[in-house]
Design an enzyme around this catalytic site. Structure first.
Site, PDB file in Angstrom:
ATOM      1  N   GLU A  24     -37.749 118.644 152.443  1.00  0.00           N
ATOM      2  CA  GLU A  24     -38.719 118.101 151.512  1.00  0.00           C
ATOM      3  C   GLU A  24     -38.155 116.731 151.162  1.00  0.00           C
ATOM      4  OE1 GLU A  24     -40.897 118.965 147.241  1.00  0.00           O
ATOM      5  OE2 GLU A  24     -38.747 119.207 147.442  1.00  0.00           O
ATOM      6  N   ASP A  63     -36.706 129.117 152.090  1.00  0.00           N
ATOM      7  CA  ASP A  63     -36.671 127.906 151.281  1.00  0.00           C
ATOM      8  C   ASP A  63     -35.303 127.826 150.609  1.00  0.00           C
ATOM      9  OD1 ASP A  63     -37.473 125.779 149.545  1.00  0.00           O
ATOM     10  OD2 ASP A  63     -39.538 126.537 149.574  1.00  0.00           O
ATOM     11  N   HIS A  90     -47.632 124.285 147.846  1.00  0.00           N
ATOM     12  CA  HIS A  90     -47.577 124.885 146.512  1.00  0.00           C
ATOM     13  C   HIS A  90     -47.387 123.851 145.400  1.00  0.00           C
ATOM     14  CE1 HIS A  90     -43.536 124.059 147.659  1.00  0.00           C
ATOM     15  NE2 HIS A  90     -43.127 124.299 146.430  1.00  0.00           N
TER      16      HIS A  90
HETATM   17  C1  GLC Z   1     -39.646 120.968 144.965  1.00  0.00           C
HETATM   18  C2  GLC Z   1     -40.500 122.200 145.032  1.00  0.00           C
HETATM   19  C3  GLC Z   1     -41.136 122.405 143.709  1.00  0.00           C
HETATM   20  C4  GLC Z   1     -40.048 122.607 142.686  1.00  0.00           C
HETATM   21  C5  GLC Z   1     -39.068 121.461 142.690  1.00  0.00           C
HETATM   22  C6  GLC Z   1     -37.812 121.821 141.957  1.00  0.00           C
HETATM   23  O1  GLC Z   1     -40.405 119.837 144.742  1.00  0.00           O
HETATM   24  O2  GLC Z   1     -41.399 122.119 146.092  1.00  0.00           O
HETATM   25  O3  GLC Z   1     -42.034 123.476 143.707  1.00  0.00           O
HETATM   26  O4  GLC Z   1     -40.611 122.735 141.424  1.00  0.00           O
HETATM   27  O5  GLC Z   1     -38.662 121.112 143.998  1.00  0.00           O
HETATM   28  O6  GLC Z   1     -37.073 122.755 142.679  1.00  0.00           O
END
Ligand code: GLC
Ligand code: CA
Length: 556
Positions: A257, A101, A332
């Site tokens: 994402e 990640d 998550h």
């Molecule tokens: C993304 C992650 C999340 C995190 C956020 C800030 O949305 O999936 O878990 O809190 O980014 O990095």
């Protein structure tokens, strides 16, 4: 299908592990890399192809690893680089790929770069972050997800300036305008690829390009800040550079994402001809039923199955000719899939978990399956704010309290969607602490672990776990489920999701009842020209039973 279009990441089932909650090897209550190593044979037994691990890099854990203080070392709580090398080798020995990640929109405020950056206005690292000098006045409003005041600007006395943090105050946004910063990120990514890592999931990668020099938010984005953040002017230039200089040099996969992406623009990210990323995942499904997205308030009845269907179909069809889709029902950042989209009451938990698994593994696109869903793990539904560990829940609670909002409503909404629901430790067996740890778990374990756990399901042919394994084998044996076309059937049906997948001579029809009642559909294939192959009930009797999912092979 041309060989060119075939890719391992299109054929893969991806299994996401939240390392903090998978298996603790040393009794400190926190899952770790050696814990994952201990469970490699379990992971292999699932039949999955790729593991995606949430961030494992050095971090003070303001946001559980999404605040990185060193991109090329392992978080102390998770172990050492030697553990990592062993984990990677252990996966590769078993034919499993490993995806990490990458959190490159922001770092931790404890990262060396930020420590330097904040020292003086002429520090060489100053431009690694976004600063707004106080003499220019108060910076234009920017919304922050995790800030107690929802303010994305934090004043820093040392240099009399504000820095930008779209997430928490301890997650300052990196300045991608600066070519030096970009090279640092590329170097870190190369470091992991050179070790043999098979790809990256890219955290909020849609946010990396900022609208410098930060004007007032255009009116059309009022309340729609996610969209605004995701449409930075140089975003695609950066992604193309990243691809050219690093990603294209390795046989790896990337998945964005993609908050703020829409079907209208998602191909800009994943059309192979654009040389950016391979896949992206959207938020339209998870956003369903919110009455206030920013404050995470839910209207449980505020969405319909019809909308759910439309979203899946729309996103699927966006990739019919180009690009490649993803399907997921939880991760998550979201609640447990069975609690959100199925039914986690004792009567229906098992059957609806299997139903959702069938759906995920038969839709077009690469499935992302969240650890624990293969057991049908459920939301924990904390009553007390003190039980939560997630900065998002804790700080929103404080924000709503400050504003004099309805805390009760907030807590009820959190029972439905809080991120900690999906982060409780994995339920290995019925021993104390579910076999997760010998110490005190960092987040409470769901008290249903004595009933719902892997050991109990291992030997039971009818368990959710063994159904998941069966579904994966089935998917692998049927390329139509991977590369086949998708045709939607009985579209107006308010209870059933029905579709056909076709490739060459093969045709597979899938009927999925998302309700707790019997349901009829006109998509049932002609009995004399089809065969019932697999499903979460022993047979199909012409009507779908509650949460029944049934798969047929049909003549074309
Ligand atoms: C993304 C992650 C999340 C995190 C956020 C800030 O949305 O999936 O878990 O809190 O980014 O990095
Ligand atoms: Ca540990």
């Amino acid at each position: 299908m041309s060989e060119l279009q075939r890719k391992w990441w299109k054929e893969a089932v991806i299994y996401q592990i939240y390392p903090r909650s998978f298996k603790d090897s040393n009794g400190d209550g926190v899952g770790d890399l050696r814990g994952i190593i201990e469970k490699l044979d379990y992971i292999k037994s699932l039949g999955i192809d790729v593991v995606w691990l949430n961030p494992i890099f050095a971090s003070p854990n303001d946001d559980n690893g999404y605040d990185v203080s060193d991109y090329c070392s392992i978080m102390d709580e998770f172990g050492t680089m030697t553990d990592f090398d062993e984990l990677l080798a252990g996966m590769h020995d078993r034919g499993i790929k490993l995806v990490l990640d990458l959190v490159a929109n922001h770092s931790s405020d404890e990262h060396f770069w930020f420590q330097e950056s904040r020292k003086s206005r002429d520090n060489p690292y100053r431009d690694y972050y976004h600063w707004w000098p106080a003499e220019s006045g108060t910076p234009p409003t920017r919304w922050s997800f995790f800030d107690v005041n929802a303010d994305a600007w934090k004043y820093d006395e040392q240099t009399d300036a504000y820095y930008l943090h779209i997430f928490s105050q301890k997650q300052p946004d990196l300045n991608w305008e600066n070519p030096k910063l970009r090279q640092e990120i590329y170097d870190a990514v190369r470091f992991w690829f050179d070790k043999g890592v098979d790809g990256f999931r890219m955290d909020v990668i849609t946010f990396i390009s900022k609208d410098v020099p930060f004007k007032e938010l255009p009116a059309k984005y009022d309340g729609n800040f996610v969209q605004y953040y995701a449409e930075g002017p140089r975003l695609h230039e950066y992604l193309q550079e990243f691809n050219r200089e690093v990603l294209s040099k390795y046989d790896i996969m990337t998945v964005a994402e993609g908050p703020g992406t829409m079907t209208e623009n998602v191909l800009d990210f994943v059309d192979a001809d654009r040389h950016e990323l391979n896949m992206s995942y959207h938020f339209d499904i998870s956003n369903l039923g919110h009455k206030d997205l920013a404050k995470k308030l839910m209207d449980p009845k505020g969405w319909s199955f019809r909308e759910f269907k439309e979203i899946f179909r729309k996103w699927d069809e966006a990739f019919a000719d180009k690009g490649w889709g993803t399907v997921y029902l939880g991760n998550h950042d979201f609640p447990r899939m069975v609690s959100r989209w199925g039914n986690d009451t004792p009567e229906f938990r098992k059957v609806s978990s299997k139903m959702l698994t069938t759906f995920l593994l038969t839709m077009r696109g690469t499935p992302y399956y969240y650890f624990g869903d293969e057991l049908g793990m459920t939301n924990i539904r904390f009553d007390r704010i003190e039980d939560y560990r997630d900065i998002m829940t804790i700080n929103l609670h404080r924000l709503i309290e400050t504003e004099g909002g309805d805390l009760n409503e907030f807590m009820e909404s959190q029972k439905l969607i809080a991120r900690d629901n999906g982060r409780t430790p994995f339920q290995w067996d019925a021993s104390p602490n579910a076999g997760f740890t010998t110490g005190t778990p960092w987040l409470k374990i769901n008290s249903n672990y004595k009933k719902i756990n892997a050991a109990e399901q291992e030997g039971d042919e009818d368990s959710v776990l063994n159904y998941f394994r069966r579904m994966i084998r089935f998917r692998k044996a049927n390329p139509a489920l991977i590369y086949g076309s998708a045709e939607y059937l009985d579209w107006g049906n308010e209870s059933v999701f029905a579709y056909a997948r076709e490739l060459d001579d093969a045709k597979i029809v899938v009927l999925v009842n998302f309700t707790d009642k019997d349901a009829d559909t006109n998509a049932v294939p002609d009995a004399s020209r089809s065969e019932y192959l697999l499903g979460n009930y022993p047979e199909f009797s012409g009507r779908l039973k509650p949460y029944q999912a049934a798969i047929f092979s049909a003549e074309k």
